[in-house]
Design an enzyme around this catalytic site. Structure first.
Site, PDB file in Angstrom:
ATOM      1  N   ARG A  37      29.682  19.874  70.183  1.00 45.40           N
ATOM      2  CA  ARG A  37      28.965  19.005  69.711  1.00 45.40           C
ATOM      3  C   ARG A  37      29.469  18.298  68.366  1.00 45.40           C
ATOM      4  NH1 ARG A  37      25.621  21.481  64.697  1.00 45.40           N
ATOM      5  NH2 ARG A  37      27.200  23.135  64.165  1.00 45.40           N
ATOM      6  N   CYS A  58      44.192  31.381  32.417  1.00 50.72           N
ATOM      7  CA  CYS A  58      43.541  32.034  33.199  1.00 50.72           C
ATOM      8  C   CYS A  58      42.980  33.412  32.582  1.00 50.72           C
ATOM      9  CB  CYS A  58      44.389  32.648  34.386  1.00 50.72           C
ATOM     10  SG  CYS A  58      43.773  34.237  35.505  1.00 50.72           S
ATOM     11  N   CYS A  61      45.068  36.935  33.951  1.00 48.40           N
ATOM     12  CA  CYS A  61      46.504  36.807  33.608  1.00 48.40           C
ATOM     13  C   CYS A  61      46.822  38.050  32.700  1.00 48.40           C
ATOM     14  CB  CYS A  61      47.081  35.468  33.467  1.00 48.40           C
ATOM     15  SG  CYS A  61      47.629  34.786  35.053  1.00 48.40           S
ATOM     16  N   ASN A  83      33.463  44.712  34.099  1.00 43.50           N
ATOM     17  CA  ASN A  83      33.218  43.548  34.298  1.00 43.50           C
ATOM     18  C   ASN A  83      32.456  43.105  32.887  1.00 43.50           C
ATOM     19  OD1 ASN A  83      31.925  41.105  34.962  1.00 43.50           O
ATOM     20  ND2 ASN A  83      32.423  41.367  36.882  1.00 43.50           N
ATOM     21  N   HIS A 121      49.724  35.370  38.947  1.00 44.57           N
ATOM     22  CA  HIS A 121      48.654  34.395  39.256  1.00 44.57           C
ATOM     23  C   HIS A 121      48.702  33.826  40.553  1.00 44.57           C
ATOM     24  CE1 HIS A 121      45.374  31.852  37.710  1.00 44.57           C
ATOM     25  NE2 HIS A 121      46.050  30.871  38.131  1.00 44.57           N
ATOM     26  N   ASN A 161      35.805  38.456  46.822  1.00 46.70           N
ATOM     27  CA  ASN A 161      35.506  37.245  47.144  1.00 46.70           C
ATOM     28  C   ASN A 161      36.708  36.309  47.172  1.00 46.70           C
ATOM     29  OD1 ASN A 161      32.793  37.652  47.558  1.00 46.70           O
ATOM     30  ND2 ASN A 161      32.382  37.341  45.262  1.00 46.70           N
ATOM     31  N   GLY A 167      32.592  31.165  46.371  1.00 44.78           N
ATOM     32  CA  GLY A 167      31.936  31.351  45.091  1.00 44.78           C
ATOM     33  C   GLY A 167      32.989  32.321  44.088  1.00 44.78           C
ATOM     34  N   CYS A 168      33.946  32.348  44.655  1.00 45.56           N
ATOM     35  CA  CYS A 168      35.220  33.047  43.774  1.00 45.56           C
ATOM     36  C   CYS A 168      35.413  32.082  42.594  1.00 45.56           C
ATOM     37  CB  CYS A 168      36.379  33.379  44.526  1.00 45.56           C
ATOM     38  SG  CYS A 168      37.683  34.239  43.342  1.00 45.56           S
ATOM     39  N   SER A 169      35.317  32.818  41.379  1.00 44.46           N
ATOM     40  CA  SER A 169      35.485  32.150  39.982  1.00 44.46           C
ATOM     41  C   SER A 169      36.943  31.618  39.576  1.00 44.46           C
ATOM     42  CB  SER A 169      34.378  32.617  38.833  1.00 44.46           C
ATOM     43  OG  SER A 169      35.149  34.009  38.673  1.00 44.46           O
ATOM     44  N   HIS A 172      43.117  33.634  40.471  1.00 37.76           N
ATOM     45  CA  HIS A 172      43.895  34.848  40.210  1.00 37.76           C
ATOM     46  C   HIS A 172      43.267  35.887  41.449  1.00 37.76           C
ATOM     47  CE1 HIS A 172      46.657  37.035  37.284  1.00 37.76           C
ATOM     48  NE2 HIS A 172      46.195  38.223  38.273  1.00 37.76           N
ATOM     49  N   HIS A 174      42.084  38.856  42.879  1.00 39.15           N
ATOM     50  CA  HIS A 174      41.201  40.115  42.328  1.00 39.15           C
ATOM     51  C   HIS A 174      40.214  40.638  43.199  1.00 39.15           C
ATOM     52  CE1 HIS A 174      38.815  36.437  41.162  1.00 39.15           C
ATOM     53  NE2 HIS A 174      37.757  37.231  41.047  1.00 39.15           N
ATOM     54  N   GLN A 176      36.315  43.171  43.278  1.00 47.96           N
ATOM     55  CA  GLN A 176      35.358  43.863  42.458  1.00 47.96           C
ATOM     56  C   GLN A 176      34.684  45.073  43.045  1.00 47.96           C
ATOM     57  OE1 GLN A 176      32.268  41.071  40.652  1.00 47.96           O
ATOM     58  NE2 GLN A 176      33.213  39.478  41.526  1.00 47.96           N
ATOM     59  N   GLU A 190      23.634  50.843  58.064  1.00 41.94           N
ATOM     60  CA  GLU A 190      24.891  51.708  58.797  1.00 41.94           C
ATOM     61  C   GLU A 190      24.927  53.084  58.714  1.00 41.94           C
ATOM     62  OE1 GLU A 190      28.586  50.092  57.472  1.00 41.94           O
ATOM     63  OE2 GLU A 190      28.083  47.965  58.330  1.00 41.94           O
ATOM     64  N   HIS A 289      33.130  49.734  53.776  1.00 47.44           N
ATOM     65  CA  HIS A 289      31.841  50.225  53.540  1.00 47.44           C
ATOM     66  C   HIS A 289      32.315  51.821  53.923  1.00 47.44           C
ATOM     67  CE1 HIS A 289      28.991  46.912  55.091  1.00 47.44           C
ATOM     68  NE2 HIS A 289      28.713  47.040  53.780  1.00 47.44           N
ATOM     69  N   LYS A 319      31.241  27.319  58.874  1.00 47.23           N
ATOM     70  CA  LYS A 319      29.821  27.600  59.461  1.00 47.23           C
ATOM     71  C   LYS A 319      28.855  27.568  58.491  1.00 47.23           C
ATOM     72  CE  LYS A 319      26.928  29.624  62.402  1.00 47.23           C
ATOM     73  NZ  LYS A 319      26.217  28.889  63.325  1.00 47.23           N
ATOM     74  N   GLU A 325      19.376  30.722  61.597  1.00 52.96           N
ATOM     75  CA  GLU A 325      19.926  31.783  61.034  1.00 52.96           C
ATOM     76  C   GLU A 325      19.258  32.296  59.835  1.00 52.96           C
ATOM     77  OE1 GLU A 325      21.551  29.194  61.907  1.00 52.96           O
ATOM     78  OE2 GLU A 325      23.672  29.559  62.867  1.00 52.96           O
TER      79      GLU A 325
HETATM   80  P1  H2U Z   1      34.591  36.543  41.300  1.00 52.69           P
HETATM   81  O1  H2U Z   1      35.414  37.487  41.939  1.00 52.69           O
HETATM   82  O2  H2U Z   1      33.501  36.089  41.929  1.00 52.69           O
HETATM   83  O3  H2U Z   1      35.460  35.328  40.815  1.00 52.69           O
HETATM   84  O4  H2U Z   1      34.005  37.177  39.976  1.00 52.69           O
HETATM   85  C1  H2U Z   1      34.988  37.464  38.840  1.00 52.69           C
HETATM   86  C2  H2U Z   1      34.154  38.545  38.007  1.00 52.69           C
HETATM   87  O5  H2U Z   1      35.338  38.487  36.780  1.00 52.69           O
HETATM   88  C3  H2U Z   1      32.832  37.912  37.496  1.00 52.69           C
HETATM   89  O6  H2U Z   1      31.928  39.040  38.101  1.00 52.69           O
HETATM   90  C4  H2U Z   1      34.221  38.658  35.749  1.00 52.69           C
HETATM   91  C5  H2U Z   1      33.051  37.786  36.083  1.00 52.69           C
HETATM   92  O7  H2U Z   1      31.850  38.406  35.551  1.00 52.69           O
HETATM   93  N1  H2U Z   1      34.862  38.204  34.417  1.00 52.69           N
HETATM   94  C6  H2U Z   1      34.949  39.035  33.489  1.00 52.69           C
HETATM   95  O8  H2U Z   1      34.591  40.146  33.342  1.00 52.69           O
HETATM   96  N2  H2U Z   1      35.763  38.657  32.177  1.00 52.69           N
HETATM   97  C7  H2U Z   1      36.077  37.519  32.004  1.00 52.69           C
HETATM   98  O9  H2U Z   1      36.842  37.206  31.083  1.00 52.69           O
HETATM   99  C8  H2U Z   1      36.216  36.422  33.056  1.00 52.69           C
HETATM  100  C9  H2U Z   1      35.267  36.970  34.352  1.00 52.69           C
HETATM  101 ZN    ZN Z   2      45.783  34.775  36.394  1.00 50.60          ZN
END
Ligand code: H2U
Ligand code: ZN
Length: 353
Positions: A37, A58, A61, A83, A121, A161, A167-169, A172, A174, A176, A190, A289, A319, A325
């Site tokens: 398409r 960062c 880092c 976190n 980094h 992520n 949505g990775c913030s 670097h 990493h 979770q 599952e 899992h 996608k 969906e």
């Molecule tokens: P992402 O994997 O979605 O990027 O999330 C990074 C996590 O890092 C996010 O849950 C945490 C955020 O709360 N974080 C800290 O714990 N300390 C920080 O200084 C920044 C981000």
């Molecule tokens: Zn970094």
């Protein structure tokens, strides 16, 4: 009159059909003809992924100040911390609501951790050596053991992520951990299906599934002595993969040292394959899992990881899980078999780099 089932997959694979996901007990719709398409919708910008080995701005880092004012140590390998903006916190008061079985809520204890894979980094798993990925696996195992041994934790979800598209913030490298008191929806479902399968057949669902994939070979992407990566028969995302341990075991902390080496090797390799596919640092959500930590025995559980990448045709066309969906069932455009073939080709290309 009952319709005759098509005898061979090649007929099915040219026409719309549905496939069953035995882990979740649900169906997905496959529309192989649909990639023809025309596309005039959203494309994603791909910023060049050029990063310095250390970024003073960062918050992950080594030696830098995090968003909450704490300072990271000058870490040299994998580094884990609680976190600072945790979605789940431990030792909260017990609470419960139930109005007519319609307004139902309960308190949820939990622990959230952030794992910096590397002090560098500019790396991602695909650029890290086996020796550098090993501590990541060890931290996953230690954290699973430690957090999972708490009496108020029923499940330890390890995930990553990767990429702004997911949505990775922060770029670097990493991942979770979110550990919860109750077993979350997907692992809970599952658990039921793996247990029902073992109850009915006396064997493990994913051990049986892996044997089929090894025999059929068309959905197999890569394997080594300890692990295999397949595009599952029931994949939803275009280049979704399932990483399976070859030995029947339930948790990351059950992995022996040889298996951890094999895992580090295959994690680096699948990441490089993904990056090669569209020539871009490949975005995805991946996660493990593993056996729930709820104190019960789970002999039917088989350790596996899912990679859910959103890209469909190129570095810029993804996608979307919308419309049908969201309202009806998951749908995919290319067959899992053709996705596996593309990933095997990308693997071939990484060998000549
Ligand atoms: P992402 O994997 O979605 O990027 O999330 C990074 C996590 O890092 C996010 O849950 C945490 C955020 O709360 N974080 C800290 O714990 N300390 C920080 O200084 C920044 C981000
Ligand atoms: Zn970094």
């Amino acid at each position: 009159m009952e319709r005759q089932m098509e005898p061979i997959l090649s007929t099915l694979s040219r026409n719309p059909h549905r496939r069953y996901n035995p882990l979740l007990g649900e169906w997905i719709l496959v529309s192989p003809h649909r990639t023809q398409r025309p596309w005039q919708g959203q494309t994603e910008d791909v910023p060049a992924d050029i990063r310095p080995p250390h970024d003073p701005a960062c918050y992950l880092c080594p030696g830098n100040t995090r968003a909450n004012g704490e300072t990271n140590p000058d870490y040299k390998s994998t580094y884990v911390f609680t976190n600072d903006f945790a979605s789940l916190i431990p030792d909260i008061p017990d609470g419960r609501v139930n109005k007519s079985d319609l307004l139902v809520a309960e308190s949820e204890n939990g622990v959230c951790r952030v794992i910096c894979f590397s002090p560098r980094h500019d790396l991602s798993l695909g650029g890290m050596s086996v020796k550098e990925i090993m501590p990541v696996i060890d931290v996953w195992a230690e954290e699973t053991m430690e957090i999972g041994s708490r009496s108020d934790i029923g499940y330890v979800q390890v995930f990553e992520n990767k990429g702004a598209m997911m949505g990775c913030s922060n770029p670097h490298p990493h991942g979770q951990i979110w550990a919860t008191q109750h077993i979350p929806n997907m692992p809970a479902i599952e658990a039921i299906h793996q247990s029902e399968y073992m109850g009915a057949k006396g064997r493990c669902l994913l051990c049986d599934y892996l044997k089929i994939e090894q025999n059929e070979a068309e959905r197999m992407v890569i394997e080594n002595e300890q692990f295999a990566v397949v595009v599952p028969y029931w994949a939803i995302w275009p280049f979704e993969t399932l990483l399976l341990s070859k030995r029947h075991l339930g948790s990351i902390f059950d992995l022996q040292s040889e298996e951890r080496i094999g895992l580090a090797e295959i994690l680096g390799r699948i990441s490089r394959i993904y990056d090669r596919l569209f020539g871009v640092s490949f975005p995805y959500s991946m996660g493990w899992h593993q056996t729930p930590s709820d104190g019960a025995e789970h002999p039917s559980w088989h350790l596996h990881a899912h990679f859910f990448p959103p890209l469909l045709r190129s570095a810029t066309v993804r996608k979307f899980m919308v419309g049908f969906e969201m309202l009806a069932m998951p749908q995919r455009d290319i067959t899992p078999e053709s996705a596996a073939e593309r990933l095997r080709e990308a693997d071939e290309m990484t060998r000549y780099e």
